[in-house]
Scaffold this motif. Structure first.
Motif, PDB file in Angstrom:
ATOM      1  N   LEU A 242      36.250  62.301  34.898  1.00 17.04           N
ATOM      2  CA  LEU A 242      37.634  62.322  35.351  1.00 17.04           C
ATOM      3  C   LEU A 242      38.285  60.983  35.047  1.00 17.04           C
ATOM      4  O   LEU A 242      39.405  60.910  34.538  1.00 17.04           O
ATOM      5  CB  LEU A 242      37.695  62.581  36.858  1.00 17.04           C
ATOM      6  N   ALA A 243      37.545  59.896  35.350  1.00 13.79           N
ATOM      7  CA  ALA A 243      38.091  58.561  35.126  1.00 13.79           C
ATOM      8  C   ALA A 243      38.449  58.383  33.662  1.00 13.79           C
ATOM      9  O   ALA A 243      39.503  57.836  33.323  1.00 13.79           O
ATOM     10  CB  ALA A 243      37.078  57.502  35.560  1.00 13.79           C
ATOM     11  N   LEU A 244      37.583  58.878  32.794  1.00 16.14           N
ATOM     12  CA  LEU A 244      37.825  58.730  31.362  1.00 16.14           C
ATOM     13  C   LEU A 244      39.174  59.349  30.982  1.00 16.14           C
ATOM     14  O   LEU A 244      39.934  58.807  30.179  1.00 16.14           O
ATOM     15  CB  LEU A 244      36.693  59.423  30.589  1.00 16.14           C
ATOM     16  N   GLY A 245      39.484  60.518  31.577  1.00 18.11           N
ATOM     17  CA  GLY A 245      40.727  61.188  31.238  1.00 18.11           C
ATOM     18  C   GLY A 245      41.939  60.642  31.976  1.00 18.11           C
ATOM     19  O   GLY A 245      43.043  60.642  31.456  1.00 18.11           O
ATOM     20  N   LEU A 246      41.716  60.164  33.207  1.00 15.99           N
ATOM     21  CA  LEU A 246      42.870  59.846  34.056  1.00 15.99           C
ATOM     22  C   LEU A 246      43.254  58.375  34.057  1.00 15.99           C
ATOM     23  O   LEU A 246      44.407  58.035  34.296  1.00 15.99           O
ATOM     24  CB  LEU A 246      42.588  60.267  35.509  1.00 15.99           C
ATOM     25  N   LEU A 247      42.284  57.490  33.782  1.00 19.45           N
ATOM     26  CA  LEU A 247      42.592  56.060  33.898  1.00 19.45           C
ATOM     27  C   LEU A 247      43.532  55.613  32.785  1.00 19.45           C
ATOM     28  O   LEU A 247      43.783  56.336  31.824  1.00 19.45           O
ATOM     29  CB  LEU A 247      41.305  55.236  33.866  1.00 19.45           C
ATOM     30  N   TRP A 248      44.032  54.384  32.936  1.00 15.97           N
ATOM     31  CA  TRP A 248      44.977  53.816  31.972  1.00 15.97           C
ATOM     32  C   TRP A 248      44.435  53.802  30.548  1.00 15.97           C
ATOM     33  O   TRP A 248      43.232  53.879  30.326  1.00 15.97           O
ATOM     34  CB  TRP A 248      45.354  52.406  32.422  1.00 15.97           C
ATOM     35  N   THR A 249      45.372  53.687  29.582  1.00 15.59           N
ATOM     36  CA  THR A 249      44.957  53.737  28.178  1.00 15.59           C
ATOM     37  C   THR A 249      45.138  52.400  27.457  1.00 15.59           C
ATOM     38  O   THR A 249      44.869  52.290  26.272  1.00 15.59           O
ATOM     39  CB  THR A 249      45.764  54.800  27.409  1.00 15.59           C
ATOM     40  N   GLU A 250      45.634  51.399  28.170  1.00 15.50           N
ATOM     41  CA  GLU A 250      45.684  50.052  27.594  1.00 15.50           C
ATOM     42  C   GLU A 250      44.869  49.135  28.502  1.00 15.50           C
ATOM     43  O   GLU A 250      44.986  49.219  29.726  1.00 15.50           O
ATOM     44  CB  GLU A 250      47.130  49.526  27.564  1.00 15.50           C
ATOM     45  N   SER A 251      44.079  48.249  27.905  1.00 17.73           N
ATOM     46  CA  SER A 251      43.269  47.352  28.727  1.00 17.73           C
ATOM     47  C   SER A 251      44.162  46.504  29.634  1.00 17.73           C
ATOM     48  O   SER A 251      45.173  45.963  29.203  1.00 17.73           O
ATOM     49  CB  SER A 251      42.447  46.452  27.805  1.00 17.73           C
ATOM     50  N   ARG A 252      43.805  46.410  30.921  1.00 15.62           N
ATOM     51  CA  ARG A 252      44.654  45.711  31.881  1.00 15.62           C
ATOM     52  C   ARG A 252      44.130  44.369  32.325  1.00 15.62           C
ATOM     53  O   ARG A 252      44.915  43.491  32.669  1.00 15.62           O
ATOM     54  CB  ARG A 252      44.750  46.487  33.205  1.00 15.62           C
ATOM     55  N   PHE A 253      42.811  44.256  32.430  1.00 21.59           N
ATOM     56  CA  PHE A 253      42.277  43.098  33.131  1.00 21.59           C
ATOM     57  C   PHE A 253      41.946  41.976  32.158  1.00 21.59           C
ATOM     58  O   PHE A 253      41.213  42.165  31.210  1.00 21.59           O
ATOM     59  CB  PHE A 253      41.004  43.470  33.901  1.00 21.59           C
ATOM     60  N   THR A 254      42.534  40.824  32.430  1.00 14.34           N
ATOM     61  CA  THR A 254      42.148  39.652  31.660  1.00 14.34           C
ATOM     62  C   THR A 254      41.166  38.863  32.499  1.00 14.34           C
ATOM     63  O   THR A 254      41.190  38.926  33.719  1.00 14.34           O
ATOM     64  CB  THR A 254      43.375  38.768  31.384  1.00 14.34           C
ATOM     65  N   GLY A 255      40.290  38.146  31.830  1.00 16.41           N
ATOM     66  CA  GLY A 255      39.246  37.435  32.556  1.00 16.41           C
ATOM     67  C   GLY A 255      39.833  36.381  33.486  1.00 16.41           C
ATOM     68  O   GLY A 255      40.823  35.724  33.166  1.00 16.41           O
ATOM     69  N   MET A 256      39.223  36.267  34.653  1.00 24.83           N
ATOM     70  CA  MET A 256      39.664  35.261  35.591  1.00 24.83           C
ATOM     71  C   MET A 256      38.900  33.990  35.296  1.00 24.83           C
ATOM     72  O   MET A 256      37.674  33.992  35.215  1.00 24.83           O
ATOM     73  CB  MET A 256      39.364  35.737  37.006  1.00 24.83           C
ATOM     74  N   VAL A 257      39.615  32.903  35.101  1.00 23.79           N
ATOM     75  CA  VAL A 257      38.927  31.628  34.908  1.00 23.79           C
ATOM     76  C   VAL A 257      38.638  31.056  36.289  1.00 23.79           C
ATOM     77  O   VAL A 257      39.537  30.899  37.102  1.00 23.79           O
ATOM     78  CB  VAL A 257      39.787  30.650  34.092  1.00 23.79           C
ATOM     79  N   ARG A 258      37.369  30.793  36.519  1.00 23.96           N
ATOM     80  CA  ARG A 258      36.985  30.319  37.848  1.00 23.96           C
ATOM     81  C   ARG A 258      36.423  28.921  37.762  1.00 23.96           C
ATOM     82  O   ARG A 258      36.097  28.440  36.690  1.00 23.96           O
ATOM     83  CB  ARG A 258      35.908  31.235  38.418  1.00 23.96           C
ATOM     84  N   GLU A 259      36.253  28.339  38.903  1.00 25.19           N
ATOM     85  CA  GLU A 259      35.511  27.082  39.011  1.00 25.19           C
ATOM     86  C   GLU A 259      36.043  26.014  38.065  1.00 25.19           C
ATOM     87  O   GLU A 259      35.421  25.714  37.062  1.00 25.19           O
ATOM     88  CB  GLU A 259      34.025  27.309  38.679  1.00 25.19           C
ATOM     89  N   SER A 260      37.187  25.499  38.370  1.00 27.94           N
ATOM     90  CA  SER A 260      37.593  24.301  37.640  1.00 27.94           C
ATOM     91  C   SER A 260      36.736  23.184  38.221  1.00 27.94           C
ATOM     92  O   SER A 260      37.195  22.190  38.757  1.00 27.94           O
ATOM     93  CB  SER A 260      39.082  24.026  37.841  1.00 27.94           C
ATOM     94  N   GLY A 261      35.472  23.412  38.055  1.00 27.81           N
ATOM     95  CA  GLY A 261      34.293  22.781  38.626  1.00 27.81           C
ATOM     96  C   GLY A 261      34.409  21.461  39.367  1.00 27.81           C
ATOM     97  O   GLY A 261      34.109  21.403  40.554  1.00 27.81           O
ATOM     98  N   ASP A 262      34.833  20.421  38.700  1.00 21.77           N
ATOM     99  CA  ASP A 262      34.611  19.086  39.237  1.00 21.77           C
ATOM    100  C   ASP A 262      35.220  18.875  40.611  1.00 21.77           C
ATOM    101  O   ASP A 262      34.640  18.233  41.471  1.00 21.77           O
ATOM    102  CB  ASP A 262      35.135  18.041  38.250  1.00 21.77           C
ATOM    103  N   VAL A 263      36.430  19.401  40.819  1.00 24.23           N
ATOM    104  CA  VAL A 263      37.095  19.199  42.107  1.00 24.23           C
ATOM    105  C   VAL A 263      36.256  19.822  43.220  1.00 24.23           C
ATOM    106  O   VAL A 263      35.977  19.189  44.242  1.00 24.23           O
ATOM    107  CB  VAL A 263      38.493  19.852  42.097  1.00 24.23           C
ATOM    108  N   ARG A 264      35.841  21.092  42.949  1.00 16.50           N
ATOM    109  CA  ARG A 264      35.070  21.801  43.974  1.00 16.50           C
ATOM    110  C   ARG A 264      33.697  21.156  44.160  1.00 16.50           C
ATOM    111  O   ARG A 264      33.128  21.193  45.233  1.00 16.50           O
ATOM    112  CB  ARG A 264      34.882  23.252  43.554  1.00 16.50           C
ATOM    113  N   GLU A 265      33.182  20.622  43.087  1.00 15.64           N
ATOM    114  CA  GLU A 265      31.815  20.116  43.114  1.00 15.64           C
ATOM    115  C   GLU A 265      31.683  18.918  44.053  1.00 15.64           C
ATOM    116  O   GLU A 265      30.670  18.728  44.686  1.00 15.64           O
ATOM    117  CB  GLU A 265      31.415  19.736  41.682  1.00 15.64           C
ATOM    118  N   ARG A 266      32.741  18.118  44.130  1.00 12.90           N
ATOM    119  CA  ARG A 266      32.668  16.912  44.951  1.00 12.90           C
ATOM    120  C   ARG A 266      32.419  17.265  46.421  1.00 12.90           C
ATOM    121  O   ARG A 266      33.013  18.194  46.946  1.00 12.90           O
ATOM    122  CB  ARG A 266      33.982  16.137  44.824  1.00 12.90           C
TER     123      ARG A 266
END
Lengths: 370, 110
Positions: A36-60
């Motif tokens: 069902l999902a194959l037929g009903l879901l959107w036909t253009e890719s929607r999700f772009t990758g989330m950039v996480r952990e701009s590391g250094d600030v959090r790391e401190r």
């Protein structure tokens, strides 16, 4: 000393087998929902990758928490170690990660070494392979040879102190199996944003498929090895069974995805998460109590079975497996739209979809298997 | 692809279909199991929660027999079977084992 064969390294009780009708209904729902999902879901890719952990600030400042954990480990009674590792770290940390994001990178006391170590460039070709290897060795300890745990812990500490001291934080992000596991399922954390964007953001590096295959294959093998059928007819020693299951999981996946294997591997993470929850839920809520008691030096604690009542367990198991499957299908669908040429948008997704239905119904069947 | 997967699924399902499980319908006394370490052929046995269980295990070699989860231990020797009696008052699946690692049976308590 008497050697006792333990379930999951600790514990003496397995879950009740799922009722067969629930297994069949669950598999039917997975199959229906997928197509069902194959037929009903959107036909253009929607999700772009989330950039996480701009590391250094959090790391401190995180070294404080890690130092507290490191000091705490000194006071852990010897009898509590198996429960600490097999229940709290191996199951508790991933479950916490699914809710709050990658927890292990915050807690891992070995990461303290990065304060004094160097930060050389981590070799790209190595990718997640050390993590996959480490996870395979750990699952061997958990499922086949729990008494090798002290040796494993020493080896784990040495390898990560050396690797972390040499390559710095990049080592832990790529090569520490526990951190890779925790970070992968941490992508699903709803409190850290849209899980689908989190999933797309999984860095594609060599060995990613291997990590996912070890996680899925080892849990599957644990179910297989617990059945009387395996004890009766097992054609091979347990460690061979473990490796073969992982290789099979990876092989069938690569056969279904061909050259997109690495780019689609993130979509198996929800299936891993769902199956881990289903497989370990009762262990976590029952032996988790004992783990906490042992940490405080109480040896004769009798955990309550209330949270592991049969109806609760089977509901959690079916719910987790199906939820994981649905998230996986949506994630794979969205990524496939971006990867495949337009004329193959529908047909190109079918192999992976069929494979996911197989993994899910196979997982359910294993929760029933005798 | 699908041609490959269908037999695989069939295999998995066939492999997972449970062996005949001894049934617990209608019995009033304790469930009695006679097991052998020398010819171990582990199966699942269903028990209703609260019912008594009596397990006797024969063995040519001296072994410890352990019922997991109920923590019952007994020793079997040549000519002298191990006998374990208890009430199945916890739900779950429990291994009956001859140490170190010979699975004799699994008790499914519902």
């Amino acid at each position: 000393m008497t050697v006792v064969r333990l379930a999951h390294g600790v514990g003496t009780r397995h879950d009740l087998p799922l009722p067969l009708d629930l297994v069949l209904q669950g598999a039917a729902v997975a199959l229906l929902a997928s197509f069902l999902a194959l037929g009903l879901l959107w036909t253009e890719s929607r999700f772009t990758g989330m950039v996480r952990e701009s590391g250094d600030v959090r790391e401190r400042g995180r070294w404080v928490g890690r130092a507290v954990v490191a000091v705490g480990l000194v006071f852990v009674p010897a009898a509590a170690w198996p429960h600490l590792v097999f229940v709290l770290v191996w199951v508790g940390v991933p479950v916490l990660s699914m809710v709050f994001g990658p927890v292990w990178r915050v807690l891992n006391p070995l990461r303290l070494v990065t304060v004094v170590g160097r930060e050389r460039e981590y070799p790209g070709w190595l990718g997640y392979w050390p993590a996959a290897g480490g996870l395979l060795v750990f699952t061997w300890v958990e499922l086949v040879e729990p008494h090798a745990l002290p040796w494993f812990l020493v080896g784990y500490a040495v390898v990560n102190l050396v690797g972390g001291g040499w390559y710095g934080r990049a080592w832990f992000e790529n090569a520490d199996g526990f951190e890779v596991f925790s970070s992968l399922v941490g992508r699903l954390s709803p409190v850290r944003g849209n899980p689908f964007r989190g999933l797309v953001g999984v860095p594609v590096r060599p060995g990613l498929v291997a990590v996912v295959a070890v996680l899925l294959g080892s849990t599957a093998f644990d179910s297989i090895a617990a059945t009387p059928t395996w004890a009766r007819v097992a054609p091979v020693p347990d460690w061979v069974g473990l490796v073969v299951t992982c290789v099979l999981v990876a092989g069938v996946y690569l056969l279904a995805c061909r050259r997109f294997g690495a780019e689609l591997a993130h979509s198996l993470v929800p299936i891993v998460a769902g199956y881990v929850v289903a497989h370990y839920y009762s262990l976590l809520v029952v032996e988790g109590q004992r783990a906490v008691a042992l940490l405080f030096g109480v040896d004769d604690f009798t955990p309550s079975d209330v949270l592991a009542a049969p109806l609760v367990v089977s509901t959690v198991q079916i719910g987790a497996v199906l939820a994981g499957h649905l998230v996986a299908v949506v994630a794979a669908h969205d990524r496939a739209l971006a990867l495949l040429p337009r004329q193959r948008h529908l047909t190109g997704q079918v192999p992976l979809l069929v494979l996911m239905v197989c993994y899910t119904s196979g997982g359910l069947a294993l929760l029933f298997a005798g | 692809m699908i041609r490959l997967l269908v037999p695989l699924v069939l295999l998995v399902v066939a492999g997972c279909s449970a062996p005949p499980v001894a049934d617990d319908a209608g019995g009033s006394g304790p469930l009695e199991l006679r097991l052998s370490v020398d010819e171990a052929s582990p199966q699942r046995f269903e028990v209703v929660k609260g019912r008594g269980v009596k397990i006797s295990v024969t063995s040519k070699k001296a072994v410890d027999v352990h019922v997991h989860g109920f923590d019952k231990l007994a020793r079997a020797e040549d000519g002298k079977p191990a006998v374990v009696e208890f009430t199945a008052d916890r739900t779950g699946t429990f291994d009956v084992e001859a140490h170190p690692d010979t699975l004799l049976a699994q008790l499914v308590v519902r």
